[in-house]
Write a protein that holds these residues in place. Sequence first.
Motif, PDB file in Angstrom:
ATOM      1  N   UNK A 570       0.833  -1.200   0.000  1.00 58.59           N
ATOM      2  CA  UNK A 570       0.000   0.000   0.000  1.00 58.59           C
ATOM      3  C   UNK A 570       0.871   1.255   0.000  1.00 58.59           C
ATOM      4  N   UNK A 571       1.925   1.256   0.830  1.00 60.78           N
ATOM      5  CA  UNK A 571       2.824   2.407   0.864  1.00 60.78           C
ATOM      6  C   UNK A 571       3.558   2.561  -0.458  1.00 60.78           C
ATOM      7  N   UNK A 572       3.974   1.468  -1.054  1.00 61.45           N
ATOM      8  CA  UNK A 572       4.662   1.498  -2.355  1.00 61.45           C
ATOM      9  C   UNK A 572       3.780   2.119  -3.434  1.00 61.45           C
ATOM     10  N   UNK A 573       2.481   1.859  -3.345  1.00 61.62           N
ATOM     11  CA  UNK A 573       1.555   2.380  -4.344  1.00 61.62           C
ATOM     12  C   UNK A 573       1.525   3.906  -4.353  1.00 61.62           C
ATOM     13  N   UNK A 574       1.801   4.519  -3.195  1.00 56.58           N
ATOM     14  CA  UNK A 574       1.786   5.979  -3.101  1.00 56.58           C
ATOM     15  C   UNK A 574       3.099   6.608  -3.549  1.00 56.58           C
ATOM     16  N   UNK A 575       4.125   5.803  -3.692  1.00 55.39           N
ATOM     17  CA  UNK A 575       5.461   6.321  -3.984  1.00 55.39           C
ATOM     18  C   UNK A 575       5.678   6.437  -5.489  1.00 55.39           C
ATOM     19  N   UNK A 576       6.350   7.503  -5.885  1.00 60.31           N
ATOM     20  CA  UNK A 576       6.677   7.720  -7.297  1.00 60.31           C
ATOM     21  C   UNK A 576       8.111   8.214  -7.409  1.00 60.31           C
ATOM     22  N   UNK A 577       8.740   7.901  -8.517  1.00 64.77           N
ATOM     23  CA  UNK A 577      10.033   8.490  -8.856  1.00 64.77           C
ATOM     24  C   UNK A 577       9.728   9.796  -9.582  1.00 64.77           C
ATOM     25  N   UNK A 578      10.019  10.899  -8.933  1.00 65.38           N
ATOM     26  CA  UNK A 578       9.568  12.201  -9.455  1.00 65.38           C
ATOM     27  C   UNK A 578      10.631  12.937 -10.244  1.00 65.38           C
ATOM     28  N   UNK A 579      11.865  12.497 -10.203  1.00 67.22           N
ATOM     29  CA  UNK A 579      12.900  13.185 -10.969  1.00 67.22           C
ATOM     30  C   UNK A 579      14.234  12.479 -10.852  1.00 67.22           C
ATOM     31  N   UNK A 580      15.040  12.615 -11.885  1.00 68.11           N
ATOM     32  CA  UNK A 580      16.387  12.044 -11.900  1.00 68.11           C
ATOM     33  C   UNK A 580      17.340  13.084 -12.454  1.00 68.11           C
ATOM     34  N   UNK A 581      18.489  13.223 -11.826  1.00 69.96           N
ATOM     35  CA  UNK A 581      19.518  14.139 -12.315  1.00 69.96           C
ATOM     36  C   UNK A 581      20.872  13.476 -12.179  1.00 69.96           C
ATOM     37  N   UNK A 582      21.857  14.026 -12.864  1.00 66.33           N
ATOM     38  CA  UNK A 582      23.200  13.465 -12.804  1.00 66.33           C
ATOM     39  C   UNK A 582      24.216  14.592 -12.700  1.00 66.33           C
ATOM     40  N   UNK A 583      25.360  14.262 -12.136  1.00 66.00           N
ATOM     41  CA  UNK A 583      26.467  15.204 -12.064  1.00 66.00           C
ATOM     42  C   UNK A 583      27.677  14.579 -12.731  1.00 66.00           C
ATOM     43  N   UNK A 584      28.501  15.413 -13.334  1.00 66.52           N
ATOM     44  CA  UNK A 584      29.731  14.956 -13.968  1.00 66.52           C
ATOM     45  C   UNK A 584      30.874  15.815 -13.448  1.00 66.52           C
ATOM     46  N   UNK A 586      34.710  15.849 -14.480  1.00 66.00           N
ATOM     47  CA  UNK A 586      35.845  15.356 -15.250  1.00 66.00           C
ATOM     48  C   UNK A 586      37.160  15.597 -14.534  1.00 66.00           C
ATOM     49  N   UNK A 587      37.211  16.623 -13.668  1.00 69.66           N
ATOM     50  CA  UNK A 587      38.449  16.921 -12.949  1.00 69.66           C
ATOM     51  C   UNK A 587      38.770  15.854 -11.911  1.00 69.66           C
ATOM     52  N   UNK A 588      37.768  15.097 -11.510  1.00 71.19           N
ATOM     53  CA  UNK A 588      37.975  14.062 -10.498  1.00 71.19           C
ATOM     54  C   UNK A 588      37.998  12.675 -11.133  1.00 71.19           C
ATOM     55  N   UNK A 589      38.655  12.565 -12.249  1.00 72.17           N
ATOM     56  CA  UNK A 589      38.776  11.261 -12.889  1.00 72.17           C
ATOM     57  C   UNK A 589      37.497  10.784 -13.524  1.00 72.17           C
ATOM     58  N   UNK A 590      36.777  11.694 -14.145  1.00 70.63           N
ATOM     59  CA  UNK A 590      35.525  11.353 -14.819  1.00 70.63           C
ATOM     60  C   UNK A 590      34.492  10.779 -13.847  1.00 70.63           C
ATOM     61  N   UNK A 591      34.519  11.296 -12.623  1.00 73.25           N
ATOM     62  CA  UNK A 591      33.563  10.854 -11.625  1.00 73.25           C
ATOM     63  C   UNK A 591      32.163  11.316 -11.990  1.00 73.25           C
ATOM     64  N   UNK A 592      31.168  10.530 -11.672  1.00 78.88           N
ATOM     65  CA  UNK A 592      29.789  10.901 -11.969  1.00 78.88           C
ATOM     66  C   UNK A 592      28.868  10.311 -10.908  1.00 78.88           C
ATOM     67  N   UNK A 593      27.680  10.896 -10.784  1.00 76.33           N
ATOM     68  CA  UNK A 593      26.703  10.388  -9.829  1.00 76.33           C
ATOM     69  C   UNK A 593      25.308  10.523 -10.406  1.00 76.33           C
ATOM     70  N   UNK A 594      24.428   9.672  -9.926  1.00 71.76           N
ATOM     71  CA  UNK A 594      23.030   9.668 -10.340  1.00 71.76           C
ATOM     72  C   UNK A 594      22.184   9.938  -9.110  1.00 71.76           C
ATOM     73  N   UNK A 595      21.295  10.933  -9.181  1.00 69.39           N
ATOM     74  CA  UNK A 595      20.410  11.271  -8.070  1.00 69.39           C
ATOM     75  C   UNK A 595      18.974  10.941  -8.458  1.00 69.39           C
ATOM     76  N   UNK A 596      18.298  10.192  -7.602  1.00 69.36           N
ATOM     77  CA  UNK A 596      16.913   9.786  -7.836  1.00 69.36           C
ATOM     78  C   UNK A 596      16.053  10.434  -6.765  1.00 69.36           C
ATOM     79  N   UNK A 597      15.102  11.245  -7.210  1.00 69.76           N
ATOM     80  CA  UNK A 597      14.226  11.934  -6.257  1.00 69.76           C
ATOM     81  C   UNK A 597      12.874  11.228  -6.193  1.00 69.76           C
TER      82      UNK A 597
END
Length: 696
Positions: A570-584, A586-597
């Motif tokens: 029931x709780x899962x039914x109310x939950x949604x993935x509302x946005x995704x963003x990423x950061x890059x 290159x100065x840190x060895x092509x480090x990257x991250x994915x953020x899920x809101x």
Amino acid sequence: MFRIILSVFILFAIAPASLRAEDPDSSLPETSLSRGEYTLALVPPIGNRSEAKHIARTALRRIPEIQGIPYRFIEEPEEVAGYRVAVLAKAPSNAELTSEWTNALYSFVEQGGVLLVPGLPGSDLYSLLGIRKVRSSHQRERIIFETTSSTAADPILAYIDHPNERTISIGNGHDPVYDEVIWSHGASTGPMAEVLGRFDDGSAALVRNYYGRGIAYYLGTGFAETVLLPQTGGDFEAQRKFVNSVEPSADTIMLLIKALYEANAPVPVYLSPIPQGRPTALILTHDVDAQTSFADSLKFARLAEQFDAKSTFFINTKYFEDRMDIAYYSVPENLEAVQALGRRGHEIASHTVSHALEFDQAPVGSSTVTYGGYRPKKQITINGEVRVSKQLLEQDIFGADAHGRDKAQDRSASEPNTGTDGKTETGTGGVDSFRAGYLAYPSELIGVLEAAGYRYDSSFSANDILTTFPYFAFRERRPGAEESSVIEIPLTLDDALGFLTEETKEQAVRTWKEIVRAHAANETITVLLIHPSDTQNKTYKLEAQRELMEYARKLGAWMGSIGEFGNFWRARHQLRISGISKTEDSAAGNSSSLSIRLNLPAKEIHRWTALVLPASFQKTSAQETGYNTIRVLDADGRRLPHSTGSTGSTGSTGSTRTTRSTRSPGTTGSGGTPGTPGSADKIFIRLQHAGSVQEQ
């Protein structure tokens, strides 16, 4: 063809982070991904609205909701261009298909999109779908998916690896009960299209057609007929067995869409359908409906506790004597046993008053019925069986007010009534779950359950409705009825009718293990029913459950009660993935991250929530594709601590996880072929934040 394999599953490595409100993840600039890069586009029925089109829309919406896939309905033709994967609710006829929609669909696929069209299309879509003509019939009963090397590798078939998935039933599963079943639309194909599945008459049921840089799939059935209708039990007896077997016919249709999404959406993230992101769930239930069942229930309670699990005990509150049996609920020792189950934190649920075979033929009766006025020996009613059993249990076990119950009638006034102050360790403080005797299922059952305050039902056999996934039941047993707040959690394994005996135990447990394994491959659940009878001087039922639970634990399964799982769902039914963003960086060895809101604040997110991604979205070196870091944010932008793990990785726990060969996401935006075969691994992101709710 892809066979289920067991691979060592890494224990989630904790990545702690505090729940602070200040500007999270602001050290690097973020790039928000477009909705189409992580969302499935749904196209509602085109043309004037009707009840049939409303049903088709509901059927399509339920598929991503059940599978946890982010989705959005596309109302205007030009919107579809912003997505990578689109599914129509219903194939439009030529009269319904405007030039704007025709151009939009052709252009979408030509530019690299992936489109699935179900049902009976107008001829204006034939060239897009790779078909030449379609013949409709309501006498086809099977779909057989192709297993040749050229077709089996298609990503849409990634979840097709069990014999009962390679051939699914759409009517008359075991016996020829009906002369006519659901409408199906068999196609003949053009020279460039490939047939991925055929009906039993040889006509094409699933067609793949490359068009431009994309792919169009044609499915010769509708979702309303293959997914929604079975959820009401109206599947034309398509089940090949009633219980104790794998019957994924409706699930397979849903998994076709899940496979397309995973293979082709640039960021195919979804909500795990299993608590804690486990590979599967084994839900423990017991129907207490015999004289000896009450005291012996405590044996099964202790067994579950050895695995740190809780069980659901469906109690038959038979307080009157008839030709069938004594008034066993009125026996003081029996009531004491039920109260002990409640004190131990197990779920106490209703199994009706009378356990009547004719329950599905009973009248609805008065919604104001109480124990004092109910006369089940004279006439059972749906309200009487549902409401009075709940009243009795809530007063006797939880100390709640039973609304005028008269102890002087039919039942001894000397019976104990030592409640637990309205609460148990599970914190429900009442009766939330119901199962009918003999799994009898009257048309009005769900509406009555909802009005009486129930939250969960487990009266349908999963085989009978062709699905193992939970869903919100309709108030009446028809697809066009209103959706209720009651979640149906289908039953799969049943010890009754001689299936589990001392002589058959070894074979029964072997069959049950195979079913749990197959369900784990689809990330779905298995509901076990063992009647705690014939156990006073025998142990074979306890031994069978122990062996199954040990096997489930080796698979890494979650185990618990109907109510616990239902609260999660029931709780899962109310939950949604509302946005995704990423950061890059290159100065840190092509480090990257994915953020899920997520769309909810942390306190409203169930503590067992987990997200799933293909393993290609995490990397260990700059040369690999994916992300070094995955972050999960709540609706307020606060970071949620979580742990991550993937299939195919070795951890220190030695635990295992069932997996299958799936496809990596197809290349997008560069002219590549969607759905290129790749890694079988997935990343599981298990939330570990504090203050989350456990019940909704």
